[in-house]
Scaffold this active site. Structure first.
Site, PDB file in Angstrom:
ATOM      1  N   TYR A 134       0.832  -1.241   0.159  1.00  0.00           N
ATOM      2  CA  TYR A 134      -0.272   0.042  -0.081  1.00  0.00           C
ATOM      3  C   TYR A 134       1.028   1.334   0.128  1.00  0.00           C
ATOM      4  O   TYR A 134       1.536   1.403   1.044  1.00  0.00           O
ATOM      5  CB  TYR A 134      -0.978   0.168   1.152  1.00  0.00           C
ATOM      6  CG  TYR A 134      -1.771   1.095   1.382  1.00  0.00           C
ATOM      7  CD1 TYR A 134      -2.087   2.108   0.229  1.00  0.00           C
ATOM      8  CD2 TYR A 134      -2.370   1.266   2.724  1.00  0.00           C
ATOM      9  CE1 TYR A 134      -3.035   3.102   0.440  1.00  0.00           C
ATOM     10  CE2 TYR A 134      -3.212   2.353   3.076  1.00  0.00           C
ATOM     11  CZ  TYR A 134      -3.494   3.469   1.867  1.00  0.00           C
ATOM     12  OH  TYR A 134      -4.265   4.568   1.677  1.00  0.00           O
ATOM     13  N   LYS A 162      -1.859  -1.484  -3.852  1.00  0.00           N
ATOM     14  CA  LYS A 162      -2.886  -0.310  -3.497  1.00  0.00           C
ATOM     15  C   LYS A 162      -2.079   0.961  -4.009  1.00  0.00           C
ATOM     16  O   LYS A 162      -1.434   1.248  -3.082  1.00  0.00           O
ATOM     17  CB  LYS A 162      -3.518  -0.431  -2.355  1.00  0.00           C
ATOM     18  CG  LYS A 162      -4.459   0.567  -2.078  1.00  0.00           C
ATOM     19  CD  LYS A 162      -5.167   0.765  -0.807  1.00  0.00           C
ATOM     20  CE  LYS A 162      -5.987   1.643  -0.508  1.00  0.00           C
ATOM     21  NZ  LYS A 162      -6.545   1.735   0.761  1.00  0.00           N
TER      22      LYS A 162
END
Length: 317
Positions: A134, A162
Site C-alpha cells: 500500500y 494499492k
C-alpha cells in the site's frame, strides 16, 4: 482476480464508549458484500488502524472472516512503521483464516527504497498469505517507487499493490515494469476509472460504503467494453468520491454510515467528530445520492443482464 475487483476499506464500528462493536462489524461486512464489494480490507487507515490495538485487530479479522466465509475476501491490515511489529501482527493474522494481508509503506520514519524493500520482504516471508503493498505518500511522507515494486513483485506471495500516489505517470511506469499478473488497485475512488484505462485491476474503496452498487456498475461497464457508460458513472459519482473527504477519513464515511442506519459510531482521538457544518454537507450529499439511486437501479439491472448474457453458457430469458 484472487481478491476481487472492489474491496472496501471497511470502517471499524464502535459503541458509545468507543469500544469495537464486533457484531456491527459483521453486519457492515455483510452489507458491503450485498452491495457491490467482492471483499473488505479490515483495519486499514479507514478502519482507524493507528488507534486499534493488536488484540482488537485479531478479533476483527477472525470475526469478520468467520461471518463472510466464502462470500467475500477478507484482507487484514497489518502494516506499521515498525517491521518487527508488522511481522508479528502478520503471523497472528495468518491464524485467523483471512485471505490475504495488506501492509502500508512505513510512515514517519521515511525509510529509503532499500529500507522499504527489506520491510515488505520481511512481512511477506513471515507467512504464506498473499500480500498487498500500500503506497500512500500523502499519509506516509515516503513514496514506494516503481523500481522497488518491481523488485518486490519477484517475491512469490507479494501479488498486488494499492497505489494512491495520485500520479498517472507513476501508474504508467508501474504497468510498464510489472508482470501482467501483478495486480494494481486504485487507492483513490476518483482515480478508479483512469487507472482501469491504464490496465489496472480494481479499487480499494471508501465510497463503496454508500455507492457500492453504482461502483460495481461502473467497473462492470468498463470490463464489458461499454466505456461511455463507465465514464457516465464516473462523472455521476465524482462528487461523492470527493465529498466523502470533506474532513479527515474516516470521519465523514462513519457519519454517513450512521445516517443510513449502520451503527458505525464515533472515532477515537486524535480524530474528532464532524462539525455541524460538515454534517450538513454530508446530509446533502447523501440526499443527492438517494435521489439518483432510483434511476441508477434501472441502469444497474440492465447492466447485470448484459454481464450475465456475456458469460459463456448463460442465456438470459
Amino acid at each position: 482476480m484472487p481478491f476481487g475487483r472492489i474491496l472496501t476499506a471497511m470502517v471499524t464500528p464502535m459503541n458509545d464508549a468507543l469500544e469495537v462493536d464486533y457484531q456491527e462489524a459483521v453486519r457492515l461486512a455483510q452489507y458491503l458484500i450485498d452491495h457491490g464489494s467482492d471483499g473488505v480490507v479490515v483495519c486499514g487507515t479507514t478502519g482507524e488502524s493507528p488507534t486499534i490495538t493488536d488484540k482488537e485487530k485479531i478479533e476483527l479479522f477472525k470475526t469478520v472472516k468467520a461471518a463472510l466465509g466464502t462470500r467475500g475476501t477478507v484482507i487484514a491490515g497489518v502494516g506499521s512503521n515498525s517491521t518487527s511489529l508488522s511481522v508479528s501482527l502478520a503471523r497472528m493474522a495468518a491464524t485467523t483464516g483471512v485471505d490475504g494481508l495488506m501492509a502500508v509503506v512505513p510512515y514517519y520514519n521515511k525509510p529509503s527504497q532499500e529500507g522499504m524493500f527489506q520491510h515488505f520482504k520481511a512481512i511477506a516471508e513471515a507467512t504464506p498469505l498473499p500480500l498487498m503493498l500500500y503506497n500512500v505518500p500523502s499519509r506516509t511522507s515516503a513514496n514506494l517507487l516503481p523500481d522497488t515494486v518491481k523488485r518486490l513483485s519477484e517475491i512469490p506471495n507479494i501479488v498486488s499493490l494499492k497505489e494512491a500516489a495520485g500520479s498517472l505517470d507513476q501508474v504508467s511506469e508501474l504497468k510498464r515494469l510489472l508482470p501482467t499478473e501483478f495486480e494494481i488497485y486504485s487507492g483513490d475512488d476518483s482515480m478508479t476509472l483512469p487507472m482501469l484505462a491504464l490496465g489496472c485491476n480494481g479499487i480499494v474503496s471508501v465510497a463503496a460504503h454508500i455507492v457500492g452498487d453504482e461502483m460495481k456498475a461502473m467497473i462492470d461497464a468498463w470490463f464489458t467494453g461499454d466505456t461511455a457508460q463507465a465514464t457516465k458513472w464516473h462523472l455521476e459519482l465524482y462528487p461523492v468520491f470527493k465529498g466523502i473527504f470533506v474532513t479527515s477519513n474516516p470521519v465523514p464515511i462513519k457519519a454517513l454510515m450512521n445516517m443510513i442506519g449502520i451503527k458505525a459510531g464515533g472515532v477515537r482521538l486524535p480524530l474528532v467528530e464532524a462539525t455541524l457544518e460538515e454534517l450538513k454537507f454530508l446530509e446533502e450529499l447523501l440526499k443527492i445520492t438517494k435521489e439518483s439511486r432510483i434511476d441508477n437501479r434501472r441502469q444497474i439491472e440492465t447492466l447485470e443482464l448484459k454481464v450475465a448474457s456475456d458469460m459463456p453458457g448463460n442465456t438470459v430469458v
